[in-house]
Motif scaffolding. Sequence first.
Motif, PDB file in Angstrom:
ATOM      1  N   SER A   1       3.757  86.148  28.055  1.00 48.00           N
ATOM      2  CA  SER A   1       3.533  85.066  28.967  1.00 48.00           C
ATOM      3  C   SER A   1       4.965  84.500  29.295  1.00 48.00           C
ATOM      4  CB  SER A   1       2.947  83.985  28.351  1.00 48.00           C
ATOM      5  OG  SER A   1       3.048  82.733  28.853  1.00 48.00           O
ATOM      6  N   ILE A   2       5.211  84.624  30.617  1.00 42.04           N
ATOM      7  CA  ILE A   2       6.517  83.860  31.053  1.00 42.04           C
ATOM      8  C   ILE A   2       6.627  82.546  30.833  1.00 42.04           C
ATOM      9  CG2 ILE A   2       7.904  83.441  33.432  1.00 42.04           C
ATOM     10  CD1 ILE A   2       7.960  86.438  32.558  1.00 42.04           C
ATOM     11  N   GLU A   3       5.606  81.939  31.088  1.00 41.86           N
ATOM     12  CA  GLU A   3       5.525  80.466  30.846  1.00 41.86           C
ATOM     13  C   GLU A   3       6.008  80.045  29.294  1.00 41.86           C
ATOM     14  OE1 GLU A   3       2.640  76.443  31.191  1.00 41.86           O
ATOM     15  OE2 GLU A   3       1.993  78.445  31.312  1.00 41.86           O
ATOM     16  N   THR A   4       5.535  80.932  28.481  1.00 41.59           N
ATOM     17  CA  THR A   4       5.710  80.420  27.087  1.00 41.59           C
ATOM     18  C   THR A   4       7.423  80.876  26.651  1.00 41.59           C
ATOM     19  OG1 THR A   4       3.540  81.128  26.515  1.00 41.59           O
ATOM     20  CG2 THR A   4       5.261  80.908  24.655  1.00 41.59           C
ATOM     21  N   LEU A   5       7.898  81.857  27.396  1.00 48.51           N
ATOM     22  CA  LEU A   5       9.133  82.421  27.076  1.00 48.51           C
ATOM     23  C   LEU A   5      10.161  81.387  27.866  1.00 48.51           C
ATOM     24  CD1 LEU A   5       8.830  86.169  27.576  1.00 48.51           C
ATOM     25  CD2 LEU A   5       9.399  84.996  25.576  1.00 48.51           C
ATOM     26  N   ALA A   6       9.814  80.980  29.009  1.00 47.98           N
ATOM     27  CA  ALA A   6      10.750  80.120  29.870  1.00 47.98           C
ATOM     28  C   ALA A   6      10.949  78.844  29.308  1.00 47.98           C
ATOM     29  CB  ALA A   6      10.316  80.011  31.199  1.00 47.98           C
ATOM     30  N   THR A   7      10.078  78.353  28.430  1.00 49.52           N
ATOM     31  CA  THR A   7      10.392  76.993  27.837  1.00 49.52           C
ATOM     32  C   THR A   7      10.926  76.945  26.481  1.00 49.52           C
ATOM     33  OG1 THR A   7       8.108  77.240  27.018  1.00 49.52           O
ATOM     34  CG2 THR A   7       8.339  75.990  29.114  1.00 49.52           C
ATOM     35  N   ALA A   8      11.214  78.162  25.975  1.00 52.01           N
ATOM     36  CA  ALA A   8      12.068  78.266  24.602  1.00 52.01           C
ATOM     37  C   ALA A   8      13.628  78.373  24.550  1.00 52.01           C
ATOM     38  CB  ALA A   8      11.530  79.540  24.116  1.00 52.01           C
ATOM     39  N   PRO A   9      14.202  78.095  23.794  1.00 54.65           N
ATOM     40  CA  PRO A   9      15.632  77.973  23.781  1.00 54.65           C
ATOM     41  C   PRO A   9      16.212  79.246  24.170  1.00 54.65           C
ATOM     42  CG  PRO A   9      15.036  76.611  22.116  1.00 54.65           C
ATOM     43  CD  PRO A   9      13.874  77.140  22.604  1.00 54.65           C
ATOM     44  N   ILE A  10      17.347  79.500  24.818  1.00 53.89           N
ATOM     45  CA  ILE A  10      17.826  80.647  25.117  1.00 53.89           C
ATOM     46  C   ILE A  10      18.115  81.630  23.834  1.00 53.89           C
ATOM     47  CG2 ILE A  10      20.177  79.907  25.145  1.00 53.89           C
ATOM     48  CD1 ILE A  10      20.915  81.948  27.473  1.00 53.89           C
ATOM     49  N   ALA A  11      18.540  81.249  22.748  1.00 54.20           N
ATOM     50  CA  ALA A  11      19.001  81.866  21.535  1.00 54.20           C
ATOM     51  C   ALA A  11      17.643  82.643  20.969  1.00 54.20           C
ATOM     52  CB  ALA A  11      19.630  81.243  20.511  1.00 54.20           C
ATOM     53  N   LEU A  12      16.525  81.902  21.167  1.00 62.45           N
ATOM     54  CA  LEU A  12      15.410  82.189  20.656  1.00 62.45           C
ATOM     55  C   LEU A  12      14.642  83.337  21.543  1.00 62.45           C
ATOM     56  CD1 LEU A  12      13.621  79.077  18.759  1.00 62.45           C
ATOM     57  CD2 LEU A  12      15.208  80.779  17.742  1.00 62.45           C
ATOM     58  N   ARG A  13      14.681  82.803  22.840  1.00 63.85           N
ATOM     59  CA  ARG A  13      14.077  83.950  23.930  1.00 63.85           C
ATOM     60  C   ARG A  13      14.625  85.125  23.873  1.00 63.85           C
ATOM     61  NH1 ARG A  13      14.882  80.650  27.760  1.00 63.85           N
ATOM     62  NH2 ARG A  13      16.789  81.722  28.577  1.00 63.85           N
ATOM     63  N   ARG A  14      16.074  85.366  23.913  1.00 61.50           N
ATOM     64  CA  ARG A  14      16.723  86.521  23.969  1.00 61.50           C
ATOM     65  C   ARG A  14      16.381  87.302  22.705  1.00 61.50           C
ATOM     66  NH1 ARG A  14      22.247  85.467  27.412  1.00 61.50           N
ATOM     67  NH2 ARG A  14      21.337  85.036  29.275  1.00 61.50           N
ATOM     68  N   ARG A  15      16.452  86.774  21.412  1.00 61.39           N
ATOM     69  CA  ARG A  15      16.050  87.464  20.265  1.00 61.39           C
ATOM     70  C   ARG A  15      14.546  88.009  20.583  1.00 61.39           C
ATOM     71  NH1 ARG A  15      19.204  86.484  15.644  1.00 61.39           N
ATOM     72  NH2 ARG A  15      20.890  85.450  16.261  1.00 61.39           N
ATOM     73  N   ALA A  16      13.657  87.065  21.165  1.00 66.00           N
ATOM     74  CA  ALA A  16      12.377  87.610  20.969  1.00 66.00           C
ATOM     75  C   ALA A  16      12.284  88.920  21.872  1.00 66.00           C
ATOM     76  CB  ALA A  16      11.443  86.574  21.456  1.00 66.00           C
ATOM     77  N   LEU A  17      12.870  88.699  23.079  1.00 69.81           N
ATOM     78  CA  LEU A  17      12.980  89.740  24.190  1.00 69.81           C
ATOM     79  C   LEU A  17      13.629  91.063  23.440  1.00 69.81           C
ATOM     80  CD1 LEU A  17      14.104  87.975  27.430  1.00 69.81           C
ATOM     81  CD2 LEU A  17      11.921  88.916  26.844  1.00 69.81           C
ATOM     82  N   ARG A  18      14.577  90.929  22.722  1.00 70.31           N
ATOM     83  CA  ARG A  18      15.224  92.189  22.203  1.00 70.31           C
ATOM     84  C   ARG A  18      14.212  92.929  21.438  1.00 70.31           C
ATOM     85  NH1 ARG A  18      20.097  94.271  21.129  1.00 70.31           N
ATOM     86  NH2 ARG A  18      21.233  92.865  22.231  1.00 70.31           N
TER      87      ARG A  18
END
Length: 326
Positions: free
Chosen positions: A251-268
């Motif tokens: 979900s883009i909406e869920t990812l976009a509202t997360a802090p960058i440090a957590l979002r990029r770790r989740a994406l990796r």
Amino acid sequence: MTGRARPLPETPAALDVRRAVRNWLSEFAPAGVVAVGLSGGADSLALTAAAVAEAEVVDALIVDHDLQPGSDRVAAEAAEAALGLGCRAARVLTVEVGGAGGLEAAARRARYAALDTARDGLPVLLGHTLDDQAETVLLGLARGSGARSIQGMAPFADPWGRPLLGVRRAATRTLCADLGLRPHEDPHNSAPEFTRVRLRMEVLPLLEDVLGGGVAPALARTAEQLRADNAVLDELAEKLLSAATDGESLSIETLATAPIALRRRALRAWLSAGGAKALTDKHLRAVDALVIDWRGQGGVALGGGKPGTRLVAAREHGRLTLALGR
């Protein structure tokens, strides 16, 4: 066959190395049955001696890379030393080193593969010291891939154990001298064509001189602190990934509202689980831009996939997808 454990002298070096091994065993291998990766150098010889003194059973695994004349003799001498120290068994593993990625990397791959095959389910202790940790942190800093690249080596990353990450290289050499052992001096360890050797011989001494000493312990402490921080961030990123997962997409909406440090770790983590290979910071930033800076751009091609195809991360209808493309 099992040898009789050789008593260790009560010297400062012996106590330092032995204490480190004892603490590691109590935390990671309480059963006390381990293998040791023995090169014949001072670090692994000292580790083997301390492991025999502290563990119930120790098997020595000696890798012969067959890169220099007489390497078989060096391996045989290391096996003999292991039995003399009291190892239950000592096996020489001869490997063939390819050329992909450079000699240093190819030898490492061959060594770890051989040790993994021969360990018979046991954890394998490796002789990396505090000085090796400092070098690893500097190498990671040069890659510029964030906190993960400078967190150094972990004390235990199954099946690899590194009890000596808090012990200086000087202590392992002193312990060998205390025991009357003559470590093998691998010429590759002083060959200036290897980056790690130049760090050891040139960069770290210069930093010690310019900054007034204490650089290697400071780098090792930094690595330890970052590993603790990264463990917490990884746990939070895992929760974010779980919340964002929608079938095989995110979900883009869920990812976009997360802090960058957590979002990029989740994406990796998501990309790696999906088969992406050799992810770089550039890859990760491009995929992250699909989430928070989307301007209609196309998908991001990643390493992985199958012959004739490539793995592509793309934004579709408010979701992030990962699929094979051409």
